[in-house]
Enzyme design. Structure first.
Site, PDB file in Angstrom:
ATOM      1  N   LYS A   1       0.875  -1.180   0.000  1.00  0.00           N
ATOM      2  CA  LYS A   1       0.000   0.000   0.000  1.00  0.00           C
ATOM      3  C   LYS A   1       0.910   1.227   0.000  1.00  0.00           C
ATOM      4  O   LYS A   1       2.056   1.158   0.456  1.00  0.00           O
ATOM      5  CB  LYS A   1      -0.860  -0.010   1.276  1.00  0.00           C
TER       6      LYS A   1
ATOM      7  N   GLY B   1     -25.339   2.143   3.870  1.00  0.00           N
ATOM      8  CA  GLY B   1     -24.432   2.766   2.914  1.00  0.00           C
ATOM      9  C   GLY B   1     -24.835   2.431   1.490  1.00  0.00           C
ATOM     10  O   GLY B   1     -24.749   1.285   1.064  1.00  0.00           O
TER      11      GLY B   1
ATOM     12  N   VAL C   1     -20.852   0.606  -4.079  1.00  0.00           N
ATOM     13  CA  VAL C   1     -21.130  -0.820  -3.914  1.00  0.00           C
ATOM     14  C   VAL C   1     -22.565  -1.046  -3.440  1.00  0.00           C
ATOM     15  O   VAL C   1     -23.283  -1.913  -3.957  1.00  0.00           O
ATOM     16  CB  VAL C   1     -20.145  -1.467  -2.911  1.00  0.00           C
TER      17      VAL C   1
HETATM   18  P1  NAD Z   1     -18.838   5.044  -1.275  1.00  0.00           P
HETATM   19  O1  NAD Z   1     -18.082   6.164  -0.628  1.00  0.00           O
HETATM   20  O2  NAD Z   1     -19.250   5.162  -2.690  1.00  0.00           O
HETATM   21  O3  NAD Z   1     -20.163   4.707  -0.434  1.00  0.00           O
HETATM   22  C1  NAD Z   1     -20.225   4.769   0.952  1.00  0.00           C
HETATM   23  C2  NAD Z   1     -21.632   5.243   1.285  1.00  0.00           C
HETATM   24  O4  NAD Z   1     -21.823   5.180   2.694  1.00  0.00           O
HETATM   25  C3  NAD Z   1     -21.921   6.672   0.865  1.00  0.00           C
HETATM   26  O5  NAD Z   1     -23.129   6.742   0.151  1.00  0.00           O
HETATM   27  C4  NAD Z   1     -21.998   7.433   2.196  1.00  0.00           C
HETATM   28  O6  NAD Z   1     -22.880   8.533   2.138  1.00  0.00           O
HETATM   29  C5  NAD Z   1     -22.527   6.345   3.103  1.00  0.00           C
HETATM   30  N1  NAD Z   1     -22.285   6.555   4.526  1.00  0.00           N
HETATM   31  C6  NAD Z   1     -21.225   7.109   5.137  1.00  0.00           C
HETATM   32  N2  NAD Z   1     -21.393   7.109   6.473  1.00  0.00           N
HETATM   33  C7  NAD Z   1     -22.586   6.520   6.713  1.00  0.00           C
HETATM   34  C8  NAD Z   1     -23.325   6.216   7.876  1.00  0.00           C
HETATM   35  N3  NAD Z   1     -22.867   6.517   9.103  1.00  0.00           N
HETATM   36  N4  NAD Z   1     -24.514   5.601   7.756  1.00  0.00           N
HETATM   37  C9  NAD Z   1     -25.005   5.272   6.531  1.00  0.00           C
HETATM   38  N5  NAD Z   1     -24.345   5.551   5.379  1.00  0.00           N
HETATM   39  C10 NAD Z   1     -23.159   6.175   5.471  1.00  0.00           C
HETATM   40  O7  NAD Z   1     -17.939   3.738  -1.040  1.00  0.00           O
HETATM   41  P2  NAD Z   1     -18.049   2.348  -1.800  1.00  0.00           P
HETATM   42  O8  NAD Z   1     -17.057   2.342  -2.901  1.00  0.00           O
HETATM   43  O9  NAD Z   1     -19.472   2.023  -2.056  1.00  0.00           O
HETATM   44  O10 NAD Z   1     -17.461   1.384  -0.672  1.00  0.00           O
HETATM   45  C11 NAD Z   1     -18.224   1.052   0.464  1.00  0.00           C
HETATM   46  C12 NAD Z   1     -17.364   0.286   1.442  1.00  0.00           C
HETATM   47  O11 NAD Z   1     -16.862  -0.889   0.812  1.00  0.00           O
HETATM   48  C13 NAD Z   1     -16.122   1.044   1.927  1.00  0.00           C
HETATM   49  O12 NAD Z   1     -15.831   0.652   3.258  1.00  0.00           O
HETATM   50  C14 NAD Z   1     -15.042   0.537   1.003  1.00  0.00           C
HETATM   51  O13 NAD Z   1     -13.751   0.659   1.600  1.00  0.00           O
HETATM   52  C15 NAD Z   1     -15.435  -0.892   0.832  1.00  0.00           C
HETATM   53  N6  NAD Z   1     -14.957  -1.497  -0.413  1.00  0.00           N
HETATM   54  C16 NAD Z   1     -15.291  -0.962  -1.610  1.00  0.00           C
HETATM   55  C17 NAD Z   1     -14.836  -1.552  -2.786  1.00  0.00           C
HETATM   56  C18 NAD Z   1     -15.218  -0.997  -4.141  1.00  0.00           C
HETATM   57  O14 NAD Z   1     -15.043  -1.706  -5.140  1.00  0.00           O
HETATM   58  N7  NAD Z   1     -15.745   0.190  -4.226  1.00  0.00           N
HETATM   59  C19 NAD Z   1     -14.034  -2.707  -2.716  1.00  0.00           C
HETATM   60  C20 NAD Z   1     -13.726  -3.256  -1.461  1.00  0.00           C
HETATM   61  C21 NAD Z   1     -14.195  -2.632  -0.321  1.00  0.00           C
END
Ligand code: NAD
Length: 367
Positions: A80, A180, A184
């Site tokens: 990383k 959330g 995803v």
């Molecule tokens: P994102 O930032 O697009 O979505 C996160 C969502 O959570 C947002 O809509 C935000 O408004 C919401 N949120 C934040 N705090 C909140 C709360 N307290 N209550 C309810 N909703 C809340 O992120 P993402 O890409 O969708 O990823 C989501 C999670 O999955 C993250 O933890 C990320 O690290 C993990 N992840 C994502 C991927 C990927 O391919 N995008 C891969 C592996 C892991």
């Protein structure tokens, strides 16, 4: 911080600091383990409070990538990078090209990608200086947005978890709470809706909730209540540490399975707490490995169909974790760590954390 002591404690191979005062670049690359292949992991741009904070973060994140790649069956190691500073002030093509030259200097031992506060566009600047970068847009031959692949992995992971805990082959009619609705969460909502699940959703952005209500007939829920609903599955898809001392006693679900990274606030304690309550936990870094699977495909010439097929394999990966946990009567997160470590041990070396401490974990889970 005594960096060699920390590397020894956490099992790291390499730690690099880069500085380019002409563009304000201060970057650290940590390579945890390269037994299975080159270390792949994103580049986080963050204004840390101190250099020690940045070092701890990059050491912790790179260690996590070793386990994620190993459990996903990828021939990749864990690494990383972090860029230290205010992304809004410092971001420039010059800075990312400078970063790219540093990455090139590592000779392929570390491959970078986007992460918090870095974008596809930033990685395209890096690409001008090195080929050791993934997460490039599909227009330039890259893998594009990983979220649909991550969501597919989480969806099949939920099915594997439901099969294991409730003995059901499908999720039709099951109640599922999604926390959330970002990249995803929205794709996941769609998958689960198509399969006939009854969905409860929340976000801090009202328009995202409204969209899921409108498109998929989901029930909106206040963000404070989502974890404590009387549902079959709770899917944390927002930030880390959703499973903690406060939320665990309030959980009424049978399964915790979602996309968020670092769901357990204290893995060694909270994994065992879930087990004690007969709540099945799908280890986060295994169920959300679709994103890594997606970018790893970029290294061999990206094929979207292949990436989706590979992500479906997360069903079997979770089944093997559940089997091991049952055989040894240990929490699922520990079983996952052990399986990941065993894969690395079978090829080469990894300083062991869990294998040597299994007794400790059993005692804790028995408490
Ligand atoms: P994102 O930032 O697009 O979505 C996160 C969502 O959570 C947002 O809509 C935000 O408004 C919401 N949120 C934040 N705090 C909140 C709360 N307290 N209550 C309810 N909703 C809340 O992120 P993402 O890409 O969708 O990823 C989501 C999670 O999955 C993250 O933890 C990320 O690290 C993990 N992840 C994502 C991927 C990927 O391919 N995008 C891969 C592996 C892991």
């Amino acid at each position: 911080m005594k960096i060699f002591d920390k590397m020894n404690e956490m099992g790291h191979e390499q730690f690099n600091m880069f500085h380019d005062p002409t563009c304000g670049l201060k970057a650290i690359v940590a390579i945890h383990n390269t037994t299975l292949g080159p270390a792949l992991g994103g580049c986080r741009f963050w204004n840390y409070n101190s250099e020690d904070d940045a070092m701890i973060d990059v050491l912790r994140l790179s260690q996590g990538m070793t386990y994620k790649a190993a459990i996903a069956g990828l021939n990749l190691g864990g690494g990383k990078s972090v860029i230290f500073g205010d992304a809004k002030k410092l971001k420039s093509e010059r800075l990312f090209r400078s970063f790219g030259r540093f990455i090139e200097g590592l000779g392929g031992r570390y491959i970078t990608a986007e992460d918090v506060n870095t974008s596809v566009r930033d990685m395209e600047h890096v690409k001008k200086e090195t080929n050791y970068v993934t997460g490039i847009s599909s227009a330039l031959g890259g893998s594009g947005d990983p979220s649909p692949v991550t969501a597919l992995g989480v969806y099949v992971g939920i099915k594997a978890s439901v099969k294991e805990r409730l003995g059901l082959d499908n999720i039709s009619g099951l109640k599922i709470a999604i926390q959330g609705l970002g990249h995803v969460g929205q794709y996941l909502t769609e998958y689960l809706h198509k399969d006939g699940a009854e969905l409860f959703v929340t976000d801090i952005e009202q328009d995202r909730i409204d969209k899921m209500v409108r498109k998929f007939g989901a029930t909106p829920v206040a963000k404070e209540d989502i974890h404590s609903l009387d549902v079959d599955v709770y899917a944390p898809c927002a930030l880390g540490a959703a499973i903690n001392d406060v939320t665990i006693p309030e959980l009424k679900c049978s399964v915790v399975a979602g996309a968020a990274n670092n769901q357990l606030a204290i893995p060694s304690i909270h994994g065992a707490e879930l087990k004690k309550r007969n709540i099945l936990y799908a280890p986060d870094y295994a169920i959300n490995a679709g994103g890594l699977i997606n970018v790893s495909n970029e290294l061999e010439g990206y094929n979207r169909e292949k990436a989706f097929n590979q992500a479906e394999g997360i069903y079997d990966i979770l089944c093997s974790i559940f089997k091991r946990a049952k055989e040894e009567d240990i929490p699922n997160n520990i079983a996952s760590d052990i399986l990941a470590e065993e894969r690395i041990h079978s090829i080469g070396g990894l300083k062991s954390f869990y294998l040597s401490k299994r007794k400790t974990f059993k005692i804790r889970s028995d408490k």
